[in-house]
Design a protein around this motif. Structure first.
Motif, PDB file in Angstrom:
ATOM      1  N   GLY A 156      -4.494  12.676  -6.302  1.00  0.00           N
ATOM      2  CA  GLY A 156      -3.741  12.397  -7.642  1.00  0.00           C
ATOM      3  C   GLY A 156      -4.508  11.613  -8.225  1.00  0.00           C
ATOM      4  N   ASP A 157      -3.856  10.353  -8.610  1.00  0.00           N
ATOM      5  CA  ASP A 157      -4.530   9.074  -9.324  1.00  0.00           C
ATOM      6  C   ASP A 157      -5.087   8.194  -8.271  1.00  0.00           C
ATOM      7  OD1 ASP A 157      -4.008  10.053 -11.751  1.00  0.00           O
ATOM      8  OD2 ASP A 157      -2.122   9.004 -11.971  1.00  0.00           O
ATOM      9  N   ASP A 158      -4.762   8.229  -6.987  1.00  0.00           N
ATOM     10  CA  ASP A 158      -5.394   7.633  -5.627  1.00  0.00           C
ATOM     11  C   ASP A 158      -6.453   7.914  -5.098  1.00  0.00           C
ATOM     12  OD1 ASP A 158      -2.876   6.070  -6.316  1.00  0.00           O
ATOM     13  OD2 ASP A 158      -1.758   6.937  -4.614  1.00  0.00           O
ATOM     14  N   TRP A 159      -7.125   7.205  -4.305  1.00  0.00           N
ATOM     15  CA  TRP A 159      -8.130   7.366  -3.534  1.00  0.00           C
ATOM     16  C   TRP A 159      -7.630   7.081  -2.228  1.00  0.00           C
ATOM     17  CZ3 TRP A 159     -12.807   9.070  -4.845  1.00  0.00           C
ATOM     18  CH2 TRP A 159     -13.322   9.057  -5.952  1.00  0.00           C
ATOM     19  N   VAL A 160      -8.037   7.875  -0.987  1.00  0.00           N
ATOM     20  CA  VAL A 160      -7.647   7.785   0.201  1.00  0.00           C
ATOM     21  C   VAL A 160      -8.858   7.565   1.005  1.00  0.00           C
ATOM     22  CG1 VAL A 160      -6.446   8.715   2.307  1.00  0.00           C
ATOM     23  CG2 VAL A 160      -5.529   9.218  -0.063  1.00  0.00           C
ATOM     24  N   LEU A 161      -9.045   6.364   1.727  1.00  0.00           N
ATOM     25  CA  LEU A 161     -10.360   6.281   2.667  1.00  0.00           C
ATOM     26  C   LEU A 161     -10.131   6.199   3.923  1.00  0.00           C
ATOM     27  CD1 LEU A 161     -10.999   4.738  -0.254  1.00  0.00           C
ATOM     28  CD2 LEU A 161     -12.246   2.996   1.303  1.00  0.00           C
ATOM     29  N   THR A 162     -10.975   6.977   4.648  1.00  0.00           N
ATOM     30  CA  THR A 162     -10.991   7.146   6.205  1.00  0.00           C
ATOM     31  C   THR A 162     -12.467   6.904   6.680  1.00  0.00           C
ATOM     32  OG1 THR A 162      -9.321   9.021   5.788  1.00  0.00           O
ATOM     33  CG2 THR A 162     -10.339   8.639   8.001  1.00  0.00           C
ATOM     34  N   GLY A 163     -12.600   6.210   7.800  1.00  0.00           N
ATOM     35  CA  GLY A 163     -13.782   5.837   8.333  1.00  0.00           C
ATOM     36  C   GLY A 163     -14.011   4.452   9.030  1.00  0.00           C
ATOM     37  N   ASN A 164     -15.134   4.223   9.630  1.00  0.00           N
ATOM     38  CA  ASN A 164     -15.324   3.021  10.458  1.00  0.00           C
ATOM     39  C   ASN A 164     -16.352   2.260   9.881  1.00  0.00           C
ATOM     40  OD1 ASN A 164     -13.888   4.922  12.234  1.00  0.00           O
ATOM     41  ND2 ASN A 164     -13.585   3.180  13.309  1.00  0.00           N
ATOM     42  N   LYS A 165     -16.454   1.038   9.853  1.00  0.00           N
ATOM     43  CA  LYS A 165     -17.546  -0.002   9.413  1.00  0.00           C
ATOM     44  C   LYS A 165     -17.893  -0.727  10.734  1.00  0.00           C
ATOM     45  CE  LYS A 165     -17.986   2.044   5.538  1.00  0.00           C
ATOM     46  NZ  LYS A 165     -19.470   2.636   4.996  1.00  0.00           N
ATOM     47  N   MET A 166     -19.038  -1.232  11.045  1.00  0.00           N
ATOM     48  CA  MET A 166     -19.247  -1.803  12.205  1.00  0.00           C
ATOM     49  C   MET A 166     -20.432  -2.973  11.769  1.00  0.00           C
ATOM     50  SD  MET A 166     -18.497  -1.550  15.420  1.00  0.00           S
ATOM     51  CE  MET A 166     -18.809  -2.026  16.921  1.00  0.00           C
ATOM     52  N   TRP A 167     -20.165  -4.172  12.725  1.00  0.00           N
ATOM     53  CA  TRP A 167     -20.985  -5.313  12.162  1.00  0.00           C
ATOM     54  C   TRP A 167     -20.951  -6.145  11.000  1.00  0.00           C
ATOM     55  CZ3 TRP A 167     -22.039  -5.763  17.152  1.00  0.00           C
ATOM     56  CH2 TRP A 167     -22.241  -4.935  18.094  1.00  0.00           C
ATOM     57  N   VAL A 219     -11.782  -0.698  10.383  1.00  0.00           N
ATOM     58  CA  VAL A 219     -10.969   0.884  10.581  1.00  0.00           C
ATOM     59  C   VAL A 219     -10.248   0.934   9.537  1.00  0.00           C
ATOM     60  CG1 VAL A 219      -9.606   2.155  12.055  1.00  0.00           C
ATOM     61  CG2 VAL A 219     -11.196   0.345  13.205  1.00  0.00           C
ATOM     62  N   LEU A 220     -10.495   2.258   8.836  1.00  0.00           N
ATOM     63  CA  LEU A 220      -9.686   2.420   7.626  1.00  0.00           C
ATOM     64  C   LEU A 220      -9.235   3.984   8.005  1.00  0.00           C
ATOM     65  CD1 LEU A 220     -13.123   1.824   6.076  1.00  0.00           C
ATOM     66  CD2 LEU A 220     -11.152   1.153   4.949  1.00  0.00           C
ATOM     67  N   ASP A 221      -7.806   3.964   8.287  1.00  0.00           N
ATOM     68  CA  ASP A 221      -6.973   4.928   8.739  1.00  0.00           C
ATOM     69  C   ASP A 221      -6.403   5.467   7.411  1.00  0.00           C
ATOM     70  OD1 ASP A 221      -5.698   6.909  10.170  1.00  0.00           O
ATOM     71  OD2 ASP A 221      -4.706   5.382  11.370  1.00  0.00           O
ATOM     72  N   ASP A 222      -6.760   6.314   6.908  1.00  0.00           N
ATOM     73  CA  ASP A 222      -6.046   6.938   5.746  1.00  0.00           C
ATOM     74  C   ASP A 222      -5.350   5.801   4.656  1.00  0.00           C
ATOM     75  OD1 ASP A 222      -6.374   9.572   6.199  1.00  0.00           O
ATOM     76  OD2 ASP A 222      -4.742   9.704   7.342  1.00  0.00           O
ATOM     77  N   VAL A 223      -6.199   4.650   4.455  1.00  0.00           N
ATOM     78  CA  VAL A 223      -5.948   3.787   3.379  1.00  0.00           C
ATOM     79  C   VAL A 223      -5.808   4.229   2.002  1.00  0.00           C
ATOM     80  CG1 VAL A 223      -7.061   1.488   2.300  1.00  0.00           C
ATOM     81  CG2 VAL A 223      -7.185   2.006   5.026  1.00  0.00           C
ATOM     82  N   ARG A 224      -4.923   4.027   1.555  1.00  0.00           N
ATOM     83  CA  ARG A 224      -4.516   4.426   0.050  1.00  0.00           C
ATOM     84  C   ARG A 224      -4.693   3.494  -0.783  1.00  0.00           C
ATOM     85  NH1 ARG A 224      -2.103   9.035  -2.415  1.00  0.00           N
ATOM     86  NH2 ARG A 224      -1.777   9.810  -0.353  1.00  0.00           N
ATOM     87  N   LEU A 225      -5.433   3.844  -1.870  1.00  0.00           N
ATOM     88  CA  LEU A 225      -5.859   2.598  -3.038  1.00  0.00           C
ATOM     89  C   LEU A 225      -5.575   3.258  -4.328  1.00  0.00           C
ATOM     90  CD1 LEU A 225      -9.260   1.713  -1.625  1.00  0.00           C
ATOM     91  CD2 LEU A 225      -6.974   0.569  -1.436  1.00  0.00           C
ATOM     92  N   PRO A 226      -5.150   2.302  -5.423  1.00  0.00           N
ATOM     93  CA  PRO A 226      -5.039   2.996  -6.658  1.00  0.00           C
ATOM     94  C   PRO A 226      -6.317   3.204  -7.356  1.00  0.00           C
ATOM     95  CG  PRO A 226      -4.846   0.691  -6.764  1.00  0.00           C
ATOM     96  CD  PRO A 226      -4.880   1.258  -5.416  1.00  0.00           C
ATOM     97  N   GLY A 227      -6.387   4.036  -8.469  1.00  0.00           N
ATOM     98  CA  GLY A 227      -7.725   4.540  -9.093  1.00  0.00           C
ATOM     99  C   GLY A 227      -8.537   3.361  -9.313  1.00  0.00           C
ATOM    100  N   SER A 228      -7.806   2.238  -9.644  1.00  0.00           N
ATOM    101  CA  SER A 228      -8.396   1.113 -10.235  1.00  0.00           C
ATOM    102  C   SER A 228      -9.154   0.172  -9.330  1.00  0.00           C
ATOM    103  CB  SER A 228      -7.221  -0.033 -10.890  1.00  0.00           C
ATOM    104  OG  SER A 228      -6.290  -0.361  -9.677  1.00  0.00           O
ATOM    105  N   ALA A 229      -9.122   0.512  -7.989  1.00  0.00           N
ATOM    106  CA  ALA A 229      -9.899   0.071  -6.710  1.00  0.00           C
ATOM    107  C   ALA A 229     -11.086   0.385  -6.822  1.00  0.00           C
ATOM    108  CB  ALA A 229      -9.309   0.625  -5.298  1.00  0.00           C
ATOM    109  N   VAL A 230     -11.661   1.334  -7.398  1.00  0.00           N
ATOM    110  CA  VAL A 230     -13.099   1.857  -7.362  1.00  0.00           C
ATOM    111  C   VAL A 230     -13.797   0.826  -8.260  1.00  0.00           C
ATOM    112  CG1 VAL A 230     -13.140   3.384  -9.132  1.00  0.00           C
ATOM    113  CG2 VAL A 230     -14.624   3.587  -7.299  1.00  0.00           C
ATOM    114  N   LEU A 231     -15.133   0.570  -7.655  1.00  0.00           N
ATOM    115  CA  LEU A 231     -16.234  -0.199  -8.716  1.00  0.00           C
ATOM    116  C   LEU A 231     -16.748   0.611  -9.649  1.00  0.00           C
ATOM    117  CD1 LEU A 231     -18.044  -2.139  -5.823  1.00  0.00           C
ATOM    118  CD2 LEU A 231     -16.426  -2.891  -7.540  1.00  0.00           C
ATOM    119  N   PRO A 232     -16.419   0.464 -10.910  1.00  0.00           N
ATOM    120  CA  PRO A 232     -16.851   1.349 -11.966  1.00  0.00           C
ATOM    121  C   PRO A 232     -18.262   1.642 -12.163  1.00  0.00           C
ATOM    122  CG  PRO A 232     -15.729  -0.260 -12.943  1.00  0.00           C
ATOM    123  CD  PRO A 232     -15.615  -0.655 -11.470  1.00  0.00           C
ATOM    124  N   GLU A 233     -19.177   0.358 -11.905  1.00  0.00           N
ATOM    125  CA  GLU A 233     -20.443   0.627 -12.372  1.00  0.00           C
ATOM    126  C   GLU A 233     -21.407   0.845 -11.471  1.00  0.00           C
ATOM    127  OE1 GLU A 233     -21.126   0.059 -15.422  1.00  0.00           O
ATOM    128  OE2 GLU A 233     -18.780  -0.185 -16.000  1.00  0.00           O
TER     129      GLU A 233
END
Length: 389
Positions: A156-167, A219-233
């Motif tokens: 929809g208008d949201d973003w859903v993030l899944t994955g892992n970052k390290m260090w 750890v990103l386990d289906d992290v739901r964010l609004p569309g405004s969370a993306v860096l536009p540039e």
């Protein structure tokens, strides 16, 4: 006979403005009085009061100090580099805290964010009220960030993030994470408040390096964010890589701070330590070591200042930052190891900073681009051939 410190010998202060010297002096005094007395304990216990430190460093004006507006100091790149040098003369972990806050998390929002994102986060991050982290590296993808598996999908208008970052420095104590993920549009960056459901940041323990620093997994386990969370540039890898270049620039100066502290410690120790009824510093082999290290420290400082002037003039190329990072981290760790030999067994204890610096520099040598990656970047410029793809 009058003596000189290693950088007095090279007289690099003659290349600095009065403002540069004043800023350096302010940061050096803070490190000497407020940070150095605690470093051995922080390192031994593998703990550091990040929030207290962030507030003090915010009051000092070094968080995002090279950025304009939003409560940031707007200082020159050279002044920022000198501040990094003084911070790392304390400890690489303290400089990393400042680098990640200002050159990665804050810079990403300042350079690529919306006005709303800037207003929401940058003033609080400049004061240390809010702490940021930067999620790019993954368990299986460091030097090749383009292979990242973290995924952001539209719902929809949201973003859903899944994955892992390290260090991830500051991860477990951060209020906001700048996270990079694959999307159908390419790599995009997201501003993620760390209290968002599905986000967690377990701390990485049992480290032998950067012990006075918080290092985490994200750890990103289906992290739901609004569309405004993306860096536009920011679209594609150029976004995160521009941030890494800012952090690498700070390392060009910062690594020399660790080297300088080791060298000054070794000179002082050699003058006090008697061997066969005369000071260790009176022996030819010791003086040869000190002379060679002073030469390399001075050359590294001249290179750092040259790159700082280029950056202030707006003409610095990222490949030149690779040159500085490669040389200065490589020479810094060599200086730390050589200084340890002058102190003998005393050099391995936390009564002196040398082994702490040497262990930290093992990480500094490889993060923000390994020496091998920077060699290949330089090699590609020289030959026109890419050897790493």
């Amino acid at each position: 006979m009058a003596t000189q410190t290693p950088l007095e010998f090279v007289n690099t202060d003659a290349l600095l403005s009065e403002e540069d010297i004043a800023i350096r002096g302010t940061v050096r005094t803070h490190v000497e009085t407020r940070i150095k007395p605690h470093l051995a304990d922080w390192y031994e216990s593998a703990s550091i009061p990040v929030r207290e430190l962030a507030t003090e460093l915010g009051d000092l004006g070094v968080l995002g100090m090279h950025l304009e507006g939003y409560g940031c100091a707007g200082m020159s790149a050279t002044a920022y580099g000198l501040a990094c040098m003084e911070l790392e003369a304390g400890d690489s972990g303290v400089r990393s805290l400042v680098s990640v806050q200002g050159s990665l998390a804050m810079f990403a929002i300042w350079k690529h964010g919306s006005e709303e994102q800037k207003q929401e986060w940058l003033p609080r991050m400049a004061t240390g009220e809010a702490i940021g982290c930067f999620g790019l590296t993954e368990p299986d993808f460091g030097s090749n960030p383009g292979g990242m598996r973290t995924r952001a999908r539209r719902d929809g208008d949201d973003w859903v993030l899944t994955g892992n970052k390290m260090w991830i420095t500051n991860g477990s104590v951060a209020d906001v994470a700048v996270v990079w993920a694959q999307t159908d549009e390419g790599v995009r960056g997201f501003v993620v408040p760390t209290d968002t459901p599905g986000f967690s940041a377990p701390e990485i323990t049992r480290k032998m390096s950067l012990r006075a620093s918080v290092t985490s997994e994200l750890v990103l386990d289906d992290v739901r964010l609004p569309g405004s969370a993306v860096l536009p540039e920011a679209v594609g890898l150029s976004g995160p890589l521009s941030c890494l270049n800012e952090a690498r620039f700070g390392i060009v100066f910062g690594s020399l701070g660790a080297a300088r502290d080791c060298l000054e410690t070794a000179i002082s120790y050699a003058g006090d330590r008697a061997i066969f009824d005369k000071p260790l510093s009176a022996y030819q082999l010791t003086q040869a070591k000190l002379a060679d290290m002073t030469l390399e420290l001075g050359k590294g400082m001249l290179l750092a200042l040259h790159l700082g002037r280029l950056k202030d003039a707006g003409t610095l190329h990222h490949t030149q930052v690779s040159l500085g990072k490669l040389n200065n981290t490589r020479e810094a760790i060599a200086i730390a190891r050589e200084c340890r030999t002058i102190l003998g067994a005393a050099g391995i204890t936390l009564d002196h900073p040398i082994m702490r610096h040497a262990n930290n520099l093992e990480s500094v040598l490889t993060y923000e681009g390994t020496s091998e990656v920077h060699q290949l970047i330089i090699g590609q410029v020289l030959t026109g051939q890419s050897a790493h793809r």
